[in-house]
Design a protein around this motif. Structure first.
Motif, mmCIF file in Angstrom:
data_model
loop_
_atom_site.group_PDB
_atom_site.id
_atom_site.type_symbol
_atom_site.label_atom_id
_atom_site.label_comp_id
_atom_site.label_asym_id
_atom_site.label_seq_id
_atom_site.Cartn_x
_atom_site.Cartn_y
_atom_site.Cartn_z
ATOM 1 N N HIS A 270 29.309 18.915 22.476
ATOM 2 C CA HIS A 270 30.479 19.298 21.672
ATOM 3 C C HIS A 270 31.679 18.396 21.958
ATOM 4 C CE1 HIS A 270 30.894 21.286 25.562
ATOM 5 N NE2 HIS A 270 32.204 21.347 25.343
ATOM 6 N N LEU A 271 31.605 17.613 23.041
ATOM 7 C CA LEU A 271 32.716 16.719 23.383
ATOM 8 C C LEU A 271 32.513 15.348 22.751
ATOM 9 C CD1 LEU A 271 33.131 17.547 27.191
ATOM 10 C CD2 LEU A 271 34.502 18.409 25.277
ATOM 11 N N SER A 383 43.229 22.193 31.682
ATOM 12 C CA SER A 383 42.889 21.671 30.367
ATOM 13 C C SER A 383 43.148 20.171 30.299
ATOM 14 C CB SER A 383 43.707 22.385 29.294
ATOM 15 O OG SER A 383 43.542 21.748 28.042
ATOM 16 N N GLN A 385 44.256 18.710 27.933
ATOM 17 C CA GLN A 385 45.461 18.448 27.141
ATOM 18 C C GLN A 385 46.599 17.969 28.035
ATOM 19 O OE1 GLN A 385 46.202 22.121 25.103
ATOM 20 N NE2 GLN A 385 44.420 21.943 23.769
ATOM 21 N N PHE A 442 34.227 29.939 32.155
ATOM 22 C CA PHE A 442 34.679 28.945 31.178
ATOM 23 C C PHE A 442 35.586 27.935 31.869
ATOM 24 C CE2 PHE A 442 37.471 27.272 27.848
ATOM 25 C CZ PHE A 442 36.524 26.838 26.928
ATOM 26 N N THR A 444 38.070 25.000 31.465
ATOM 27 C CA THR A 444 38.917 24.495 30.382
ATOM 28 C C THR A 444 38.867 22.976 30.260
ATOM 29 O OG1 THR A 444 40.819 24.472 31.881
ATOM 30 C CG2 THR A 444 40.493 26.444 30.551
ATOM 31 N N GLU A 447 35.476 22.510 28.465
ATOM 32 C CA GLU A 447 35.396 23.477 27.366
ATOM 33 C C GLU A 447 33.971 24.021 27.219
ATOM 34 O OE1 GLU A 447 36.989 21.644 23.882
ATOM 35 O OE2 GLU A 447 39.023 21.536 24.695
#
Length: 551
Positions: A270-271, A383, A385, A442, A444, A447
């Motif tokens: 998914h990455l 994360s 981000q 999970f 982050t 993910e």
């Protein structure tokens, strides 16, 4: 299975579950004989250096020993390594062939020389590992040919283990003592593959014999028929294959044993696929973790509970109650893991050192995380981000160690910040300490849900005041006893060993404290905190340096 096969399986099962009859005791108090080593016999204190010292030191004191041999033995005693062990072996073999030695000395030298390859192999010599593997294989063949499958199996298992060690020379890698039994048990699955393969090969050989008989005009007469007629002595239709016997011998053990590994990181499809330049910088989550993506990581086996408790108590007698409680988690355990536990005691009693001792006893890697002053939840991942995005501390450890089970120590948990504005360490820990939630945590950063259920968590605290109830509820609370004055010799020896390790020196340069030095310590330390004792030991060692003669 016939009664003959069942009896054979029962005899083999007894040897597999209790190999001390041929391999010697699990915790030898004296060096074992070479015949015990062939079947996987242990070193004294599970330490090749200790064992080699016990073998060679009495010999070095014997009268009539040639000078060059005595020199080689002293080198192996004072600077134990694969190289010095090998040189000592050669010197012993050369000396035992000399004429004029005192009665009994040649035999003693030869027996010691027979043991030294096991020390050299444990200390990293690939050549020594190959030699002892060949020795065990020869013994295995002798017993298997004589239908003593139990002893043959134990020797074969040891031979396969040492053959694996012979693939790489590790003589320059720092030696870490550990029980051989744990490694042999962990090697059972691989050795079982060999056993099943041998059974298939035996069946193929029987088919070839049958086809040969037909081609020679013996149509209708199989190889087993000819064997019963006496043409092929030793083949018995009632005798099961080695694989069948071993399958029958350990049904419960095999049923309880887990798969060879645990998938910690699932598919990362998914990455985004990282660019080559990104892959080189390792700043992409997929690039960083693709090495263990969707791959089972090894689950290191649980040590024998009794051996774990006794070894821990030998290193730190005042911690025996702690090790005995932890050992209960290992009874019937499919792999090495203990329940989330908190070590609580007043400052300076060696809680962090206790975590290291537990990890060493379990045979697992250790990651210590200092909670003092931690003011965010980054322990549980960040994360991507953010510019400092990263996986959780346990996930990073799984990647670094390449195994699914290890120990994570959280030091001084009560000193972590209760402020939740940037997350909280105490909150981040909660899902890791529940077995069910740890199976799907999970992360982050990548993910994805990761499986960290095989990780052992130990936290330390001077007090549980300020530790929130949900965190306390997930921890088994153990009061860590303080060392008492009678434990001084062991505690001091441990501290000197730490100083040696920190300075990169061996015992010849920083020997253990003598009786006078211990007596001096006893006048100033009456038990309790180890910190002042550490300062006293450092002062004594520094005083030796100042008083040492200069040449």
């Amino acid at each position: 299975m016939s009664s003959t096969a069942y009896k054979a399986a029962a005899e083999i099962r007894a040897l597999i579950l209790n190999p001390v009859l041929v391999a010697g005791p699990r915790e030898p108090r004296a060096p074992l004989a070479a015949i015990n080593r062939v079947f996987g016999g242990e070193h004294m204190q599970w330490d090749a250096m200790v064992d080699m010292d016990a073998v060679l030191r009495p010999l070095a004191r014997r009268d009539g020993l040639p000078g060059e041999c005595k020199h080689a033995l002293q080198a192996a005693i004072t600077k134990p390594s694969a190289a010095t062990a090998t040189r000592a072996e050669r010197a012993l073999l050369a000396a035992c062939n000399r004429e004029g030695l005192p009665d009994g000395l040649p035999t003693a030298l030869f027996e010691a020389a027979r043991l030294l390859p096991y020390h050299a192999a444990a200390l990293g010599s690939a050549e020594a590992a190959a030699r002892i593997s060949a020795r065990s294989l020869d013994v295995a063949w002798t017993y298997l040919r004589g239908s003593d499958v139990g002893r043959g199996w134990l020797a074969l298992r040891a031979a396969l283990l040492w053959a694996s060690d012979a693939q790489e020379d590790l003589s320059d890698v720092k030696y870490k003592p550990r029980p051989l039994f744990d490694r042999l048990t962990a090697f059972d699955l691989q050795a079982m593959t060999f056993a099943r393969s041998f059974a298939a090969i035996a069946k193929a050989e029987e088919m070839i014999s049958d086809e040969d008989a037909i081609l020679r005009g013996g149509a209708g007469a199989s190889a087993s028929d000819m064997a019963r007629a006496g043409d092929l002595p030793g083949l018995d239709e009632d005798l099961p294959t080695l694989g069948a016997i071993l399958d029958a011998a350990r049904p419960s053990a095999l049923a309880s044993r887990p798969a060879p590994g645990l998938v910690v990181v699932p598919s990362l499809a998914h990455l985004p696929e990282p660019a080559k330049s990104t892959r080189d910088r390792r700043d992409s989550p997929r690039a960083e973790f693709e090495r263990i993506e969707n791959k089972p990581l090894p689950l290191l086996p649980a040590p024998d509970p009794h051996a774990f408790a006794e070894a821990g108590a030998a290193r730190a007698p005042w911690l025996r109650p702690v090790f005995e409680v932890l050992a209960q988690d290992l009874v019937g355990a499919p792999y090495a893991r203990i329940r989330p536990t908190a070590f609580v005691s007043r400052p300076g009693t060696g809680k962090t050192a206790a975590i290291r001792a537990v990890a060493q006893g379990l045979g697992l890697a250790l990651r210590v995380y200092n909670a003092a002053g931690a003011a965010d939840g980054s322990f549980g991942s960040t994360s991507r981000q953010w510019s400092t995005g990263r996986g959780s501390i346990p996930l990073q450890t799984a990647l670094a160690e390449g195994v699914a089970n290890f120990v994570v120590g959280i030091d001084e948990i009560e000193k972590s910040s209760p402020d939740r504005r940037n997350g909280s360490l105490q909150d981040a820990l909660l899902p890791f300490l529940e077995r069910e939630s740890a199976r799907q945590i999970f992360d982050t950063f990548i993910e994805a849900n990761v499986n960290l259920s095989a990780v052992s968590f130990i936290v330390t605290a001077n007090t549980l005041d300020g530790v929130p109830g949900p965190l306390r509820d997930r921890l088994r609370i153990l009061e860590v006893p303080s060392p008492r004055p009678e434990h001084l010799p062991i505690v001091a020896a441990n501290l000197v060993a730490e100083i040696r390790a920190e300075r990169g020196l061996d015992e010849a340069w920083v020997p253990d404290l003598d009786e006078d030095e211990l007596a001096l310590l006893a006048r100033h330390w009456k038990g309790g905190s180890l910190r002042p004792l550490r300062r006293l030991v450092e002062t004594l060692v520094a005083g030796r340096d100042r008083l040492a003669p200069r040449h």
